[in-house]
Write a protein that holds these residues in place. Structure first.
Motif, short mmCIF file in Angstrom:
data_model
loop_
_atom_site.label_atom_id
_atom_site.label_comp_id
_atom_site.label_asym_id
_atom_site.label_seq_id
_atom_site.Cartn_x
_atom_site.Cartn_y
_atom_site.Cartn_z
N MET A 1 0.85 -1.17 0.00
CA MET A 1 0.00 0.00 0.00
C MET A 1 0.90 1.24 0.00
SD MET A 1 -3.26 0.75 2.50
CE MET A 1 -3.75 -0.94 2.60
N SER A 2 0.50 2.25 -0.71
CA SER A 2 1.32 3.45 -0.83
C SER A 2 1.30 4.25 0.47
CB SER A 2 0.82 4.33 -1.98
OG SER A 2 -0.41 4.93 -1.62
N ASN A 3 2.32 5.07 0.64
CA ASN A 3 2.40 5.95 1.81
C ASN A 3 1.20 6.89 1.84
OD1 ASN A 3 3.58 7.07 4.14
ND2 ASN A 3 4.45 8.71 2.90
N TYR A 4 0.80 7.36 0.66
CA TYR A 4 -0.35 8.26 0.55
C TYR A 4 -1.61 7.58 1.08
CZ TYR A 4 -4.04 11.07 -1.50
OH TYR A 4 -5.15 11.81 -1.67
N ARG A 5 -1.84 6.36 0.63
CA ARG A 5 -3.02 5.59 1.06
C ARG A 5 -2.97 5.34 2.56
NH1 ARG A 5 -8.09 4.59 0.48
NH2 ARG A 5 -8.70 2.45 0.55
N ASN A 6 -1.79 5.00 3.09
CA ASN A 6 -1.64 4.78 4.53
C ASN A 6 -1.97 6.05 5.31
OD1 ASN A 6 -0.84 2.12 4.28
ND2 ASN A 6 1.33 2.62 4.23
N GLN A 7 -1.56 7.18 4.77
CA GLN A 7 -1.83 8.46 5.43
C GLN A 7 -3.34 8.73 5.47
OE1 GLN A 7 -0.08 11.79 3.38
NE2 GLN A 7 -0.37 13.17 5.10
N ILE A 8 -4.04 8.47 4.39
CA ILE A 8 -5.49 8.66 4.34
C ILE A 8 -6.18 7.73 5.33
CG2 ILE A 8 -7.55 8.32 2.90
CD1 ILE A 8 -6.08 10.91 2.32
N ILE A 9 -5.74 6.48 5.40
CA ILE A 9 -6.32 5.52 6.34
C ILE A 9 -6.10 5.99 7.78
CG2 ILE A 9 -6.07 3.18 7.27
CD1 ILE A 9 -5.62 2.29 4.31
N ARG A 10 -4.91 6.50 8.06
CA ARG A 10 -4.60 6.99 9.42
C ARG A 10 -5.52 8.17 9.79
NH1 ARG A 10 -2.99 5.09 14.00
NH2 ARG A 10 -1.71 6.50 15.17
N TYR A 11 -5.69 9.11 8.87
CA TYR A 11 -6.61 10.22 9.14
C TYR A 11 -8.03 9.70 9.39
CZ TYR A 11 -3.44 14.10 7.93
OH TYR A 11 -2.44 15.03 7.92
N ALA A 12 -8.46 8.74 8.59
CA ALA A 12 -9.82 8.19 8.75
C ALA A 12 -9.99 7.57 10.13
CB ALA A 12 -10.10 7.17 7.66
N GLU A 13 -8.98 6.86 10.60
CA GLU A 13 -9.04 6.26 11.94
C GLU A 13 -9.12 7.34 13.02
OE1 GLU A 13 -5.55 3.82 12.03
OE2 GLU A 13 -6.49 2.21 10.87
N GLN A 14 -8.35 8.40 12.84
CA GLN A 14 -8.37 9.47 13.83
C GLN A 14 -9.71 10.20 13.84
OE1 GLN A 14 -4.77 11.55 12.64
NE2 GLN A 14 -3.63 10.58 14.31
N PHE A 15 -10.24 10.50 12.68
CA PHE A 15 -11.53 11.19 12.62
C PHE A 15 -12.66 10.28 13.10
CE2 PHE A 15 -9.27 13.97 9.49
CZ PHE A 15 -9.23 15.08 10.33
N GLU A 104 -4.18 20.88 3.05
CA GLU A 104 -3.51 20.24 1.93
C GLU A 104 -4.52 19.85 0.86
OE1 GLU A 104 -0.88 17.03 2.87
OE2 GLU A 104 -0.20 18.01 4.70
N PRO A 105 -4.68 20.65 -0.18
CA PRO A 105 -5.66 20.31 -1.22
C PRO A 105 -5.32 19.01 -1.94
CG PRO A 105 -4.33 22.20 -1.87
CD PRO A 105 -3.97 21.88 -0.45
N ALA A 106 -4.06 18.60 -1.94
CA ALA A 106 -3.65 17.39 -2.65
C ALA A 106 -4.23 16.12 -2.02
CB ALA A 106 -2.13 17.29 -2.68
N LEU A 107 -4.72 16.18 -0.79
CA LEU A 107 -5.24 14.99 -0.15
C LEU A 107 -6.57 14.54 -0.76
CD1 LEU A 107 -4.40 15.49 3.61
CD2 LEU A 107 -3.43 13.85 2.03
N SER A 108 -7.19 15.35 -1.58
CA SER A 108 -8.44 14.94 -2.19
C SER A 108 -8.22 14.11 -3.45
CB SER A 108 -9.29 16.17 -2.53
OG SER A 108 -8.62 16.96 -3.49
N LYS A 109 -6.97 13.95 -3.87
CA LYS A 109 -6.67 13.15 -5.06
C LYS A 109 -5.56 12.16 -4.76
CE LYS A 109 -7.98 16.56 -8.46
NZ LYS A 109 -7.62 17.19 -9.71
N TYR A 110 -5.64 11.01 -5.41
CA TYR A 110 -4.55 10.07 -5.35
C TYR A 110 -3.40 10.59 -6.18
CZ TYR A 110 -7.57 6.50 -3.29
OH TYR A 110 -8.41 5.81 -2.46
#
Length: 116
Positions: A1-15, A104-110
């Motif tokens: 899994m990409s670092n980007y995807r891991n980061q999104i998953i981590r944010y989702a867990e926190q929220f 970070e506007p880039a987080l809305s796109k892969y």
């Protein structure tokens, strides 16, 4: 899994952890230093015990402990046992990371340009 995807998953867990009203109130209390209507010094505000966090919230101590463990599991707070007390605090970097999510506007796109 990409670092980007891991980061999104981590944010989702926190929220997700913060989506519970009691956990959000406890987290907010840690980030704002003191219970509403009181004042405290920076030293007092740095760490609060589980008992102090629950003051005035009308939540059973065992329930507060559960919520704090969930916030800790999500990486939102730090916890340390000191004798019979468990101290909790939020590292400033955590608040910076949460704030950066909204800046970070880039987080809305892969990375390949696809949207979430």
């Amino acid at each position: 899994m990409s670092n980007y995807r891991n980061q999104i998953i981590r944010y989702a867990e926190q929220f997700k952890a913060l989506s519970n009203p009691h956990r959000l109130a406890l987290f907010r209390r840690l980030t704002t230093c003191c219970p509403p209507g009181t004042s405290c010094s920076a030293e007092e505000a740095a760490r609060l015990t589980v008992g102090q966090l629950g003051e005035g919230l009308e939540i059973a101590p065992s329930t507060i402990s559960h919520h704090m463990k969930e916030l800790h599991r999500a990486g939102l707070i730090q916890m340390e046992r000191r004798g019979k007390q468990v101290e909790c605090w939020v590292e400033p970097q955590i608040l910076d990371r949460l704030a950066s999510f909204f800046n970070e506007p880039a987080l809305s796109k892969y990375p390949n340009g696809e949207t979430l």
